[in-house]
Write a protein that holds these residues in place. Structure first.
Motif, PDB file in Angstrom:
ATOM      1  N   ARG A   1       0.843  -1.193   0.000  1.00  0.00           N
ATOM      2  CA  ARG A   1       0.000   0.000   0.000  1.00  0.00           C
ATOM      3  C   ARG A   1       0.875   1.237   0.000  1.00  0.00           C
ATOM      4  NH1 ARG A   1      -3.324  -2.640   4.202  1.00  0.00           N
ATOM      5  NH2 ARG A   1      -5.144  -3.434   3.130  1.00  0.00           N
ATOM      6  N   PRO A   2       0.309   2.346  -0.478  1.00  0.00           N
ATOM      7  CA  PRO A   2       1.052   3.595  -0.358  1.00  0.00           C
ATOM      8  C   PRO A   2       1.297   3.881   1.126  1.00  0.00           C
ATOM      9  CG  PRO A   2      -0.981   3.920  -1.621  1.00  0.00           C
ATOM     10  CD  PRO A   2      -0.993   2.519  -1.131  1.00  0.00           C
ATOM     11  N   SER A   3       2.448   4.446   1.431  1.00  0.00           N
ATOM     12  CA  SER A   3       2.793   4.706   2.811  1.00  0.00           C
ATOM     13  C   SER A   3       1.679   5.476   3.501  1.00  0.00           C
ATOM     14  CB  SER A   3       4.103   5.485   2.845  1.00  0.00           C
ATOM     15  OG  SER A   3       4.078   6.483   3.788  1.00  0.00           O
ATOM     16  N   GLY A   4       1.248   4.997   4.649  1.00  0.00           N
ATOM     17  CA  GLY A   4       0.116   5.637   5.305  1.00  0.00           C
ATOM     18  C   GLY A   4      -0.035   5.144   6.706  1.00  0.00           C
TER      19      GLY A   4
ATOM     20  N   ALA B   1       9.001   7.594  15.908  1.00  0.00           N
ATOM     21  CA  ALA B   1       8.158   7.285  14.763  1.00  0.00           C
ATOM     22  C   ALA B   1       8.583   5.964  14.150  1.00  0.00           C
ATOM     23  CB  ALA B   1       8.276   8.388  13.718  1.00  0.00           C
ATOM     24  N   THR B   2       7.678   5.387  13.394  1.00  0.00           N
ATOM     25  CA  THR B   2       7.994   4.164  12.683  1.00  0.00           C
ATOM     26  C   THR B   2       7.577   4.363  11.236  1.00  0.00           C
ATOM     27  OG1 THR B   2       7.511   2.907  14.666  1.00  0.00           O
ATOM     28  CG2 THR B   2       7.632   1.681  12.618  1.00  0.00           C
ATOM     29  N   HIS B   3       8.457   3.996  10.329  1.00  0.00           N
ATOM     30  CA  HIS B   3       8.083   4.067   8.926  1.00  0.00           C
ATOM     31  C   HIS B   3       7.447   2.734   8.554  1.00  0.00           C
ATOM     32  CE1 HIS B   3       7.954   4.919   4.769  1.00  0.00           C
ATOM     33  NE2 HIS B   3       8.668   6.016   4.870  1.00  0.00           N
ATOM     34  N   TRP B   4       6.136   2.655   8.750  1.00  0.00           N
ATOM     35  CA  TRP B   4       5.448   1.366   8.607  1.00  0.00           C
ATOM     36  C   TRP B   4       5.695   0.744   7.243  1.00  0.00           C
ATOM     37  CZ3 TRP B   4       4.407   0.153  13.259  1.00  0.00           C
ATOM     38  CH2 TRP B   4       3.880   1.070  14.157  1.00  0.00           C
ATOM     39  N   ALA B   5       5.489   1.534   6.184  1.00  0.00           N
ATOM     40  CA  ALA B   5       5.560   0.968   4.836  1.00  0.00           C
ATOM     41  C   ALA B   5       6.928   0.353   4.572  1.00  0.00           C
ATOM     42  CB  ALA B   5       5.240   2.042   3.806  1.00  0.00           C
ATOM     43  N   ASN B   6       7.988   1.093   4.911  1.00  0.00           N
ATOM     44  CA  ASN B   6       9.320   0.551   4.673  1.00  0.00           C
ATOM     45  C   ASN B   6       9.647  -0.599   5.619  1.00  0.00           C
ATOM     46  OD1 ASN B   6       9.584   2.468   2.750  1.00  0.00           O
ATOM     47  ND2 ASN B   6      11.260   3.587   3.723  1.00  0.00           N
TER      48      ASN B   6
END
Lengths: 417, 282, 299
Positions: free
Chosen positions: B38-41, B243-248
């Motif tokens: 999914r697009p980062s979100g 923070a966490t970069h979920w998508a990556n």
């Protein structure tokens, strides 16, 4: 003989002149590409120094530093230091005192509270890098929907905790009646961190540790501490306006960002991070205080320190000076949104910081910010207090829990006496 | 015909049982994979209410995968982990199978002490030996080299123990016969013991590979150059303090699980009944 | 005694020189990278380290402190025991069942084996995120599902009574496929001829499993029991990332205590004393498990 000596001398200078100094830097694992922008700039300006940066994920950061510094290792030359850990590293001889390398003029622009954090026994052990502040974020849509007036959004004007609790009760809403609120009144972003919770005590005028930083007996069970702890206990257990178990800043923000909470007591970085939630319309109100008390906000963040055993003092100092320069801190802010620890960096970021929400936090840093306690045992103090807050938020009796915490913390602090 | 029907009935029952258990394994993995596409979100965007969109991304994008390879040097991390894991596997196979053979088929003074050493090595937590280990590796001058990542991993008591257990099942008579024919010990080990132990070798390959693939703390301590960064470090870097970069995070975790998955998928063909069984234990 | 019971090779060869030559390389690695550091850490458990790094010998003080005065030790000890008593047999049983189900050559076998194995290959940081979201007490997938079928929302990791079970469940999800692999390998050593003979004698599948498969798996079984017990006692990542030992200490495993002692409280004496106690617990547990399972192997 002479010729040989001359030859050796030439070789010696040639080596000195051309040998690259290799600098090992232990840094936190923010996204590589972004961190490297600053390092690459330094490399470009200092071709004789090569910088080897290790990016350690946050969850492994402190134990990695412990192991790497064991046996008085001379590397890493430069490492990232969590503000309150300055005394811990300093007392164990891991940080180089920087007073002779940094003039008063050079230190002048940094926030006083940050310099205070880095000072132990009258010496300066690290250079502040970023700092932080906390405010009350609120979801405008939810406030509108239930007809509650917005909290003040002007610097210095703030709600009392008592008022926040009342609003939180009204905005904890379980529309479908399944027992799980669809909207929670208030979220504390770092649910059990002393960083966010000690200001509650300090707002009532309470002290959180003895002045020498080596004892907590009587301090954690003071009238003020207990009152603050009761308030905290009520949020989760009495009034039930806050969800339990959000043990990760990212998850707290997910709740608030997705409209599952009306208010969030959160740190500055949320201003940038909340932009990811496209549907969210939020406001920022200054940090609340207790009625009859004073306004206190948390502050402080990361510092840069030099290993006391480094073999590359000069290069390390150069690197630290570069990294903590006015321009570098401004650039770091643009990359990550972290607040620069020096005031003059903000001159370069005027456009960004003219926004009202930043004005609120800048006001706090100038007027109400209070550094975390200075103690060589901060690691232990923080861990045990954190576990204690965690228990209280799950419903343990505040007084008994804090009494136990005093015993445990003081046992750990003994070794520093 | 009758017999064939019976088999397929049993097969169907097994399949249904497996499918039910499999769902518990499958759903979380599917959710991560879907999220990585999914697009980062936001993390919770699709979890409530539960519907098809929770599991099937509508706007599929590969940008999270492109990002980790172009911005975070994930390819280099994969390469490093592959080098480390494969070298450790090769060295461990050799060293541990030899020791396992000696422990299974020889009697010698001091054997019990060696047994004790082998067992204790995997019963002590890594966290409590990491500092002395670091000082040892540092004294050897290995810090910040592949050797620092590989060599301590070769010291693997579990692998020796596993080989010992498997080799014990090889009938001693076969070895005795070869010995009488004049074969050297090493030849017996190479020509008889090893060929009869394919499942054990496969298991040790996967075991050692997974051990190195999943290691996070030791690589952080033992190396400090980004050029030596391994997979787990690269994945964890997406979780920061605030923070966490979920998508990556998800895309790197999925990408990072592919090499072990491929390895296991292809090696498991050796776990087929009867491939090595005949001749043993008769 | 215990050692012999695990390594019961039928020893016949007495060529000392050959044996030592085969063992030497492995032994060198083990001594250098394992036994050396382990000895240092064991000695450390009898020492006290001051903040400046100076060490002094204190005898059994670290142990006495743990047993007599430490406010959290006994709770963690109990938690660790419960965790292991529940998890060890469960994980071995599930791994064995999966291996038995997947020991055929049907088309779907490869797929399922890989599926069950896959969780081991996922970074634990992400495993924690997945299950954190699935078991989120308010808005998680599991509760959405439970509400849908009318069971009602569960507090999961927010409750002192469920948190440890959640950790156990996640551990099983993560590693049962890994332990399944060892059983699959062990199953390959059972000769087909035994099954054929049993079929002729009219044994059904269940009888074959109980009378042939399980007894002949005993070496693999003892390997899995020993390795899995050690592994479970020493793993603390789920607790570290998901619950930090809470709520109210209900998931505060000993290994996590040891870890906190070592890297947060900078108290290596206490940390290594705990790991020595863990070593002892692993030994006792393993002996016990081997006894129990061996009793079942008698046929």
């Amino acid at each position: 003989m002479k010729k040989i000596a001359l030859f050796l001398l030439v070789v010696f200078f040639a080596v000195i002149g051309f040998a690259k100094t290799n600098l090992e830097v232990l840094w936190m694992g923010w996204p590589t590409d972004k961190v490297m922008t600053l390092v690459n700039e330094f490399q470009a300006a200092n071709p004789d120094i090569s910088v080897d940066v290790q990016l350690v994920p946050y969850t492994q950061l402190f134990q990695t530093i412990e192991v790497r510094l064991s046996g008085n290792s001379s590397t890493p030359d430069v490492f990232i230091v969590d503000g309150p850990l300055n005394p811990s590293y300093a007392i164990r001889g891991n940080l180089l005192a920087l007073d002779e390398y940094f003039s008063e003029e050079e230190l002048e622009p940094f926030f006083d509270s940050s310099i205070e954090t880095a000072t132990f026994d009258g010496k300066l052990y690290s250079i502040p890098y970023t700092t932080s502040s906390v405010g009350l974020y609120f979801n405008k849509e939810i406030f509108d929907e239930y007809g509650i007036p917005y909290p003040p959004e002007t610097p210095g004007e703030r709600l009392t905790w008592e008022e926040v609790a009342e609003i939180a009760k009204k905005l904890t809403i379980d529309e479908n009646g399944d027992g799980t609120p669809d909207v929670w009144g208030l979220i504390i972003e770092q649910i059990d961190r002393p960083y966010q919770l000690l200001p509650l005590v300090q707002s009532l005028g309470g002290e959180v540790i003895s002045p020498d930083g080596l004892s907590t007996a009587g301090y954690l069970t003071s009238e003020e501490f207990l009152k603050a702890a009761d308030f905290y206990w009520n949020l989760f257990n009495g009034w039930k306006v806050s969800p339990q178990g959000l043990n990760n800043s990212s998850i707290s923000r997910e709740y608030f960002g997705n409209g599952k909470a009306a208010m969030m007591l959160g740190a500055d970085w949320n201003i940038n991070r909340l932009a990811e939630f496209e549907d969210l319309e939020y406001g920022l109100s200054p940090h609340p205080y207790f009625e009859g008390g004073i306004a206190v906000t948390p502050t402080g963040s990361w510092h840069v320190g030099i290993n006391a055993n480094t073999k590359n003092v000069a290069a390390s100092v150069d690197f630290v000076k570069f990294l903590t320069s006015k321009e570098a801190l401004a650039e770091w802010n643009q990359l990550f949104g972290h607040l620069p620890a020096r005031q003059d960096s903000y001159d370069l970021l005027e456009e960004e910081f003219s926004k009202p929400e930043w004005q609120i936090l800048l006001y706090e840093m100038d007027h109400t910010a209070m550094a975390r306690p200075v103690t060589p045992g901060f690691l232990q103090y923080e861990l045990i207090l954190r576990e204690t807050f965690n228990s209280i938020h799950y419903g343990s009796d505040p007084e008994q829990s804090l009494k136990d915490a005093e015993t445990r913390i003081d046992r750990e602090l003994r070794k520093f006496k | 015909m009758k017999k064939k029907n019976k088999i397929s009935k049993k097969t169907i029952i097994i399949f249904i049982v497996l499918a039910i258990i499999g769902l518990i394994y499958f759903i979380p993995l599917e959710w991560v994979t879907a999220s990585s596409l999914r697009p980062s979100g936001s993390l919770y965007e699709y979890t409530e209410p539960l519907n098809m969109e929770t599991f099937i991304p509508v706007n599929i994008t590969f940008e999270n995968y492109v990002n980790i390879f172009t911005q975070q040097h994930f390819g280099r991390a994969l390469m490093n982990s592959l080098i480390v894991a494969c070298s450790t596997v090769l060295l461990t196979l050799l060293v541990s199978s030899m020791a396992g053979f000696a422990l299974a088929k020889f009697d010698f003074p001091g054997k019990k002490i060696v047994f004790a050493i082998v067992l204790i090595t995997f019963m002590v937590p890594f966290e409590s030996i990491v500092i002395p280990l670091y000082l040892t590796v540092s004294a050897l001058g290995f810090i910040n080299t592949y050797a620092a990542l590989i060599l301590p991993g070769v010291a693997n008591g579990l692998a020796i123990f596993l080989f010992n257990q498997f080799f014990s099942e090889i009938p001693t008579e076969i070895l005795e016969a070869a010995r009488i024919d004049g074969a050297s010990w090493f030849r017996i080990y190479r020509k008889i013991v090893i060929p009869l132990s394919v499942p054990a070798i496969i298991t040790v390959i996967v075991m050692v590979f997974m051990f190195q693939w999943n290691s996070l703390f030791w690589p952080l301590v033992a190396t400090h150059s980004t050029r030596l960064e391994v997979v787990q470090v690269a994945i964890s870097a997406n979780r920061m303090t605030e923070a966490t970069h979920w998508a990556n995070l998800f895309s790197s975790a999925v990408a990072g699980s592919i090499p072990p998955m491929v390895l296991f998928f292809f090696l498991q063909k050796y776990f087929v009944r009867g491939i090595s069984g005949t001749g043993l234990k008769s | 005694m215990f050692l012999c019971s695990i390594f019961r090779g039928e020893v016949v060869f007495r060529d000392k020189r050959a044996a030592w030559l085969f063992i030497a390389p492995a032994l060198a690695f083990l001594l250098l990278f394992k036994i050396g550091p382990i000895c240092v850490s064991f000695v450390e458990s009898f020492m006290m380290t001051s903040y400046s790094g100076a060490k002094s010998f204190v005898g059994f003080e670290n142990y006495i402190y743990l047993f007599k005065h430490d406010p959290v030790f006994w709770n963690s000890f109990k938690t660790t025991l419960i965790y292991s008593v529940v998890l060890n047999p469960l994980i071995v049983f599930i791994a064995l069942v999966l291996a038995l189900l997947l020991n055929g050559s049907q088309k779907f076998v490869k797929f399922f084996r890989t599926l069950f194995f896959l969780p081991t290959a996922i970074s634990f940081v992400v495993v924690a995120v997945i299950w954190g979201v699935v078991m989120d007490p308010y808005y998680g997938l599991a509760n959405s599902f439970l509400k849908m079928i009318g069971v009602g929302a569960q507090p999961f990791m927010n409750s002192t009574s469920q948190a440890l079970l959640c950790i156990i469940f996640i551990s099983i999800w993560r590693s049962s496929g890994y332990w399944m692999m060892y059983f699959l390998a062990g199953l390959q050593n059972i000769p087909e001829s035994l099954y054929e003979a049993a079929t002729i004698d009219g044994a059904n599948n269940f009888q074959k499993t109980m009378k042939i498969t399980i007894p002949l798996l005993s070496r693999t079984m003892s390997f899995v029991l020993v390795a899995n017990t050690a592994f479970n006692f020493l793993t603390f990542a789920p607790v570290y990332i998901l619950t930090q030992g809470g709520p109210n200490g209900s998931t505060n495993l000993l290994m996590y205590e040891s870890y906190k002692s070592a890297f947060v409280n900078l108290d290596m004496g206490r940390a290594t004393a705990i790991s020595s106690i863990l070593l002892l617990m692993i030994f006792v547990f393993t002996i016990f498990e081997l006894r129990i399972t061996k009793a079942n192997f008698e046929y």
